[in-house]
Design a protein around this motif. Structure first.
Motif, PDB file in Angstrom:
ATOM      1  N   GLY A  52      28.911  40.434  64.955  1.00 56.13           N
ATOM      2  CA  GLY A  52      28.222  41.396  64.418  1.00 56.13           C
ATOM      3  C   GLY A  52      28.229  41.583  62.738  1.00 56.13           C
ATOM      4  O   GLY A  52      29.296  41.268  62.222  1.00 56.13           O
ATOM      5  N   ILE A  53      27.371  41.857  62.253  1.00 56.01           N
ATOM      6  CA  ILE A  53      26.934  41.969  60.792  1.00 56.01           C
ATOM      7  C   ILE A  53      28.093  43.140  59.913  1.00 56.01           C
ATOM      8  O   ILE A  53      28.735  42.646  59.082  1.00 56.01           O
ATOM      9  CB  ILE A  53      25.616  42.232  60.309  1.00 56.01           C
ATOM     10  N   ARG A  54      28.098  43.997  60.802  1.00 55.04           N
ATOM     11  CA  ARG A  54      29.195  45.120  60.202  1.00 55.04           C
ATOM     12  C   ARG A  54      30.621  44.290  60.178  1.00 55.04           C
ATOM     13  O   ARG A  54      31.440  44.785  59.369  1.00 55.04           O
ATOM     14  CB  ARG A  54      29.147  46.241  60.974  1.00 55.04           C
ATOM     15  N   LEU A  55      31.038  44.015  61.136  1.00 55.52           N
ATOM     16  CA  LEU A  55      32.302  43.315  61.332  1.00 55.52           C
ATOM     17  C   LEU A  55      32.504  42.039  60.421  1.00 55.52           C
ATOM     18  O   LEU A  55      33.636  42.065  59.698  1.00 55.52           O
ATOM     19  CB  LEU A  55      32.710  43.199  62.449  1.00 55.52           C
ATOM     20  N   VAL A  56      31.403  41.377  60.192  1.00 54.32           N
ATOM     21  CA  VAL A  56      31.448  40.248  59.102  1.00 54.32           C
ATOM     22  C   VAL A  56      31.913  40.769  57.759  1.00 54.32           C
ATOM     23  O   VAL A  56      32.618  40.304  57.091  1.00 54.32           O
ATOM     24  CB  VAL A  56      30.309  39.539  59.118  1.00 54.32           C
ATOM     25  N   GLY A  57      31.322  42.093  57.194  1.00 53.11           N
ATOM     26  CA  GLY A  57      31.625  42.845  55.926  1.00 53.11           C
ATOM     27  C   GLY A  57      33.173  43.062  56.009  1.00 53.11           C
ATOM     28  O   GLY A  57      33.819  42.898  54.901  1.00 53.11           O
ATOM     29  N   ALA A  58      33.691  43.537  57.261  1.00 55.06           N
ATOM     30  CA  ALA A  58      35.218  43.908  57.269  1.00 55.06           C
ATOM     31  C   ALA A  58      35.959  42.677  57.181  1.00 55.06           C
ATOM     32  O   ALA A  58      37.064  42.678  56.496  1.00 55.06           O
ATOM     33  CB  ALA A  58      35.566  44.727  58.474  1.00 55.06           C
ATOM     34  N   VAL A  59      35.439  41.581  57.654  1.00 46.23           N
ATOM     35  CA  VAL A  59      36.350  40.192  57.722  1.00 46.23           C
ATOM     36  C   VAL A  59      36.280  39.640  56.083  1.00 46.23           C
ATOM     37  O   VAL A  59      37.451  39.568  55.699  1.00 46.23           O
ATOM     38  CB  VAL A  59      35.535  39.067  58.444  1.00 46.23           C
ATOM     39  N   PHE A  60      35.230  39.973  55.279  1.00 43.80           N
ATOM     40  CA  PHE A  60      35.492  39.490  53.992  1.00 43.80           C
ATOM     41  C   PHE A  60      35.934  40.481  53.120  1.00 43.80           C
ATOM     42  O   PHE A  60      36.506  40.172  52.005  1.00 43.80           O
ATOM     43  CB  PHE A  60      33.878  39.153  53.392  1.00 43.80           C
ATOM     44  N   ALA A  61      35.877  41.950  53.368  1.00 43.98           N
ATOM     45  CA  ALA A  61      36.995  42.851  52.616  1.00 43.98           C
ATOM     46  C   ALA A  61      38.442  42.684  52.966  1.00 43.98           C
ATOM     47  O   ALA A  61      39.203  43.088  51.958  1.00 43.98           O
ATOM     48  CB  ALA A  61      36.411  44.162  53.249  1.00 43.98           C
ATOM     49  N   ALA A  62      38.829  42.157  54.081  1.00 43.95           N
ATOM     50  CA  ALA A  62      40.157  41.997  54.489  1.00 43.95           C
ATOM     51  C   ALA A  62      40.760  41.264  53.381  1.00 43.95           C
ATOM     52  O   ALA A  62      42.099  41.689  52.888  1.00 43.95           O
ATOM     53  CB  ALA A  62      40.484  41.360  55.795  1.00 43.95           C
ATOM     54  N   TYR A  63      40.521  40.119  52.820  1.00 44.15           N
ATOM     55  CA  TYR A  63      41.247  39.376  51.837  1.00 44.15           C
ATOM     56  C   TYR A  63      41.480  40.162  50.584  1.00 44.15           C
ATOM     57  O   TYR A  63      42.560  40.181  50.029  1.00 44.15           O
ATOM     58  CB  TYR A  63      40.338  37.929  51.606  1.00 44.15           C
ATOM     59  N   PRO A  64      40.415  40.501  50.027  1.00 46.98           N
ATOM     60  CA  PRO A  64      40.682  41.354  48.668  1.00 46.98           C
ATOM     61  C   PRO A  64      41.462  42.565  48.833  1.00 46.98           C
ATOM     62  O   PRO A  64      42.154  42.782  48.258  1.00 46.98           O
ATOM     63  CB  PRO A  64      39.532  41.509  47.896  1.00 46.98           C
ATOM     64  N   LEU A  65      41.447  43.217  49.912  1.00 50.41           N
ATOM     65  CA  LEU A  65      41.997  44.334  50.365  1.00 50.41           C
ATOM     66  C   LEU A  65      43.512  44.202  50.596  1.00 50.41           C
ATOM     67  O   LEU A  65      44.290  44.741  49.860  1.00 50.41           O
ATOM     68  CB  LEU A  65      41.525  45.102  51.600  1.00 50.41           C
ATOM     69  N   ALA A  66      43.886  43.047  51.119  1.00 49.98           N
ATOM     70  CA  ALA A  66      45.365  42.665  51.247  1.00 49.98           C
ATOM     71  C   ALA A  66      46.136  42.181  49.957  1.00 49.98           C
ATOM     72  O   ALA A  66      47.126  42.600  49.640  1.00 49.98           O
ATOM     73  CB  ALA A  66      45.476  41.338  52.263  1.00 49.98           C
ATOM     74  N   THR A  67      45.274  41.521  49.167  1.00 54.15           N
ATOM     75  CA  THR A  67      45.666  41.363  47.879  1.00 54.15           C
ATOM     76  C   THR A  67      46.099  42.688  47.160  1.00 54.15           C
ATOM     77  O   THR A  67      46.957  42.472  46.373  1.00 54.15           O
ATOM     78  CB  THR A  67      44.683  40.391  47.181  1.00 54.15           C
ATOM     79  N   VAL A  68      45.079  43.448  47.083  1.00 50.23           N
ATOM     80  CA  VAL A  68      45.514  44.682  46.420  1.00 50.23           C
ATOM     81  C   VAL A  68      46.748  45.216  46.849  1.00 50.23           C
ATOM     82  O   VAL A  68      47.622  45.875  46.363  1.00 50.23           O
ATOM     83  CB  VAL A  68      44.129  45.579  46.314  1.00 50.23           C
ATOM     84  N   ILE A  69      46.712  45.646  48.073  1.00 51.64           N
ATOM     85  CA  ILE A  69      47.818  46.212  48.792  1.00 51.64           C
ATOM     86  C   ILE A  69      49.148  45.502  48.662  1.00 51.64           C
ATOM     87  O   ILE A  69      50.094  46.123  48.447  1.00 51.64           O
ATOM     88  CB  ILE A  69      47.506  46.546  50.323  1.00 51.64           C
ATOM     89  N   ALA A  70      49.215  44.391  48.507  1.00 52.52           N
ATOM     90  CA  ALA A  70      50.259  43.279  48.353  1.00 52.52           C
ATOM     91  C   ALA A  70      50.764  43.319  46.928  1.00 52.52           C
ATOM     92  O   ALA A  70      52.147  43.279  46.531  1.00 52.52           O
ATOM     93  CB  ALA A  70      50.183  41.909  48.706  1.00 52.52           C
ATOM     94  N   THR A  71      49.871  43.890  46.038  1.00 53.14           N
ATOM     95  CA  THR A  71      50.156  43.599  44.371  1.00 53.14           C
ATOM     96  C   THR A  71      51.705  44.300  44.097  1.00 53.14           C
ATOM     97  O   THR A  71      52.229  43.711  43.345  1.00 53.14           O
ATOM     98  CB  THR A  71      49.147  43.972  43.807  1.00 53.14           C
ATOM     99  N   PRO A  72      51.742  45.385  44.425  1.00 47.81           N
ATOM    100  CA  PRO A  72      52.875  46.255  44.020  1.00 47.81           C
ATOM    101  C   PRO A  72      54.374  45.565  44.446  1.00 47.81           C
ATOM    102  O   PRO A  72      55.395  45.713  44.020  1.00 47.81           O
ATOM    103  CB  PRO A  72      52.576  47.824  44.485  1.00 47.81           C
ATOM    104  N   PHE A  73      54.217  44.961  45.691  1.00 51.78           N
ATOM    105  CA  PHE A  73      55.443  44.381  46.412  1.00 51.78           C
ATOM    106  C   PHE A  73      55.782  42.902  45.943  1.00 51.78           C
ATOM    107  O   PHE A  73      56.561  42.282  46.429  1.00 51.78           O
ATOM    108  CB  PHE A  73      55.360  44.419  47.808  1.00 51.78           C
TER     109      PHE A  73
END
Length: 182
Positions: A52-73
């Motif tokens: 579904g289209i809503r979860l497609v958005g979540a799939v594409f948001a996961a990559y930059p979100l993980a990058t931002v969350i990982a940055t301090p570590f």
């Protein structure tokens, strides 16, 4: 006059700085290609239609979100592994995430399991990207006049990407923790 022309015809070896900068540009290009190349095709693919289209958005948001969350570590990972191991390890993690992302629809038919798996594998790619990109910027640090500004600019670029992707805001305190050399 032919003696003077001869040195101009000899090939010049690239400097270590140019080679390092070229490798870093290639790594950045690969990371951005992994992140964005599938975006026009995935929503209309069978896997995109299944979740579904809503979860497609979540799939594409996961990559930059993980990058931002990982940055301090990432600085801790860079110190623990060293640059020669951390940058290729980050690229391998990104490649593994992309491979699993591509293979998952062949093995999973449940929309819920498919969406969870796709999000997890995109997060894995984002974690690898954080390590390899920050490692490249750290390697370039001696060659950049103002490395702290470069690190902050990269961190803020990650925040802007996240803001554009999920319409949220990241905490500004992370940018101060992202620089491994205060």
């Amino acid at each position: 006059s032919s003696d003077k022309a001869e040195p101009l015809l000899q090939p010049r070896r690239p400097s270590r700085r140019s080679a390092t900068l070229g490798c870093c540009y290639c790594i950045f290009l690969v990371q951005y290609a992994v992140q964005f190349m599938i975006s026009p095709f995935f929503p209309t693919s069978p896997a995109g239609k299944a979740i579904g289209i809503r979860l497609v958005g979540a799939v594409f948001a996961a990559y930059p979100l993980a990058t931002v969350i990982a940055t301090p570590f990432v600085p801790s990972v860079l110190r623990a592994l060293g640059m020669r191991r951390a940058i290729p390890a980050g690229l391998c993690v990104t490649a593994l995430g992309s491979l699993l992302f591509g293979l998952l629809p062949s093995f999973v038919s449940s929309p819920l399991a498919l969406s969870i798996g796709l999000i997890c594998f995109r997060c894995l790619g984002g974690l690898g990207a954080a390590v390899s990109e920050t490692g490249c910027l750290t390697v370039l640090r001696p060659h950049v006049h103002c490395a702290r500004t470069t690190m902050h600019a990269r961190t803020h670029a990650r925040y802007n990407m996240l803001t554009c992707t999920v319409s949220g805001r990241a905490s500004p305190t992370v940018s101060g923790r992202a620089n491994p050399h205060p």
